[in-house]
Scaffold this motif. Structure first.
Motif, PDB file in Angstrom:
ATOM      1  N   ILE A  71       8.367   9.346   0.422  1.00  0.00           N
ATOM      2  CA  ILE A  71       7.760   8.623  -0.701  1.00  0.00           C
ATOM      3  C   ILE A  71       7.253   7.242  -0.314  1.00  0.00           C
ATOM      4  CG2 ILE A  71       8.056   7.799  -3.077  1.00  0.00           C
ATOM      5  CD1 ILE A  71      10.239  10.042  -3.324  1.00  0.00           C
ATOM      6  N   TRP A 169      11.898  14.302  -3.360  1.00  0.00           N
ATOM      7  CA  TRP A 169      10.755  14.254  -4.262  1.00  0.00           C
ATOM      8  C   TRP A 169      11.103  13.638  -5.603  1.00  0.00           C
ATOM      9  CZ3 TRP A 169       5.985  15.690  -2.627  1.00  0.00           C
ATOM     10  CH2 TRP A 169       5.925  16.334  -1.389  1.00  0.00           C
ATOM     11  N   THR A 170      10.165  12.925  -6.164  1.00  0.00           N
ATOM     12  CA  THR A 170      10.239  12.447  -7.545  1.00  0.00           C
ATOM     13  C   THR A 170       9.134  13.151  -8.327  1.00  0.00           C
ATOM     14  OG1 THR A 170       8.680  10.638  -7.169  1.00  0.00           O
ATOM     15  CG2 THR A 170      11.034  10.153  -6.799  1.00  0.00           C
ATOM     16  N   GLY A 171       9.224  13.100  -9.640  1.00  0.00           N
ATOM     17  CA  GLY A 171       8.171  13.676 -10.466  1.00  0.00           C
ATOM     18  C   GLY A 171       6.828  13.018 -10.185  1.00  0.00           C
ATOM     19  N   GLU A 172       6.853  11.708 -10.010  1.00  0.00           N
ATOM     20  CA  GLU A 172       5.619  10.971  -9.729  1.00  0.00           C
ATOM     21  C   GLU A 172       5.007  11.402  -8.393  1.00  0.00           C
ATOM     22  OE1 GLU A 172       4.146   6.348  -9.012  1.00  0.00           O
ATOM     23  OE2 GLU A 172       6.193   6.734  -9.712  1.00  0.00           O
ATOM     24  N   GLU A 173       5.851  11.556  -7.365  1.00  0.00           N
ATOM     25  CA  GLU A 173       5.354  11.975  -6.050  1.00  0.00           C
ATOM     26  C   GLU A 173       4.830  13.404  -6.096  1.00  0.00           C
ATOM     27  OE1 GLU A 173       4.530  11.273  -1.915  1.00  0.00           O
ATOM     28  OE2 GLU A 173       4.887   9.968  -3.624  1.00  0.00           O
ATOM     29  N   ARG A 174       5.515  14.260  -6.827  1.00  0.00           N
ATOM     30  CA  ARG A 174       5.066  15.651  -6.983  1.00  0.00           C
ATOM     31  C   ARG A 174       3.664  15.683  -7.579  1.00  0.00           C
ATOM     32  NH1 ARG A 174       8.680  19.196 -10.915  1.00  0.00           N
ATOM     33  NH2 ARG A 174       7.776  17.766 -12.436  1.00  0.00           N
ATOM     34  N   GLU A 175       3.468  14.894  -8.641  1.00  0.00           N
ATOM     35  CA  GLU A 175       2.161  14.846  -9.307  1.00  0.00           C
ATOM     36  C   GLU A 175       1.090  14.235  -8.395  1.00  0.00           C
ATOM     37  OE1 GLU A 175       0.148  12.860 -13.264  1.00  0.00           O
ATOM     38  OE2 GLU A 175       2.299  13.284 -13.283  1.00  0.00           O
ATOM     39  N   LYS A 176       1.438  13.146  -7.721  1.00  0.00           N
ATOM     40  CA  LYS A 176       0.493  12.461  -6.830  1.00  0.00           C
ATOM     41  C   LYS A 176       0.010  13.396  -5.715  1.00  0.00           C
ATOM     42  CE  LYS A 176       1.619   9.364  -3.513  1.00  0.00           C
ATOM     43  NZ  LYS A 176       2.231   8.156  -2.956  1.00  0.00           N
ATOM     44  N   ASP A 186      12.074  20.955 -11.414  1.00  0.00           N
ATOM     45  CA  ASP A 186      12.674  19.688 -11.844  1.00  0.00           C
ATOM     46  C   ASP A 186      14.078  19.487 -11.266  1.00  0.00           C
ATOM     47  OD1 ASP A 186      10.379  19.098 -13.234  1.00  0.00           O
ATOM     48  OD2 ASP A 186      11.208  19.610 -15.203  1.00  0.00           O
ATOM     49  N   SER A 193      14.228   9.802 -10.083  1.00  0.00           N
ATOM     50  CA  SER A 193      12.876   9.929 -10.659  1.00  0.00           C
ATOM     51  C   SER A 193      12.877   9.823 -12.161  1.00  0.00           C
ATOM     52  CB  SER A 193      12.251  11.242 -10.210  1.00  0.00           C
ATOM     53  OG  SER A 193      12.980  12.333 -10.707  1.00  0.00           O
TER      54      SER A 193
END
Length: 193
Positions: A71, A169-176, A186, A193
């Motif tokens: 990240i 992984w975070t939700g933000e990194e997954r989306e990015k 999740d 996250s």
């Protein structure tokens, strides 16, 4: 085993069947005997896509990874081309990949979950490199241990240098990174996250 007289390693044994279309999609690199690019990588993901018939290669491979820490370190990308070898390009474990022109390297698929296509192992004839990959960023220790045992006993690998690739992984990194909750559920996201 190496031949004691010639010190020659026998050819790698590829999987008897690999449906090229089913192999396409997202793969997370769980373990690696690394190339120069992968010695410190994290959150390594490869996306495989079939090309149209007009292209001179069969598969586009988009390899993205964080250079060091998950990240927070620089995101790197390496676009590669793949050629499925053999008589039946729709069903072959023998591939060649080009990370950059004019280099082409053998990319044999030596282990594969032939039922669900949930994991695979890619080898290299020299045994200097290998990639243990999964459809999810986490792999059960028992499966990882079984695959590394096969690398040694079946494929004559020395595991010196093999490293587990951090997958955090975070939700933000997954989306990015354009990944979905199907690829990274999740419950596999970092608690931060």
């Amino acid at each position: 085993m190496r031949n004691a007289r010639t010190n020659v390693i026998p050819p790698l044994q590829t999987v008897p069947s690999c449906d090229t279309a089913r192999f396409m999609g997202t793969w997370f690199v769980i373990g690696v005997k690394p190339t120069y690019f992968e010695t410190t990588c994290s959150n390594a993901v490869e996306k495989y896509s079939l090309t149209d018939e007009k292209k001179k290669h069969d598969v586009d491979i988009d390899f993205r990874y964080n250079q060091k820490d998950p990240i927070t370190s620089k995101l790197k990308s390496l676009l590669q081309k793949g050629w499925v070898q053999g008589r039946n390009r729709d069903d072959s474990g023998l591939w060649t990949v080009s990370p950059l022109w004019p280099v082409k390297i053998p990319y044999p698929i030596i282990e594969l979950d032939e039922v669900d296509y949930d994991y695979c192992v890619i080898g290299n004839p020299s045994r200097n490199y290998c990639w243990i990959m999964s459809r999810r960023p986490k792999m059960a220790d028992s499966l990882y241990d079984s695959l590394t045992k096969k690398l040694v006993e079946k494929h004559q690998y020395n595991l010196d240098g093999l490293r587990k690739v951090p997958q955090i992984w975070t939700g933000e990194e997954r989306e990015k990174r354009g990944l979905t909750s199907k690829e990274i559920p999740d419950d596999m996201l970092s608690k931060n996250s």
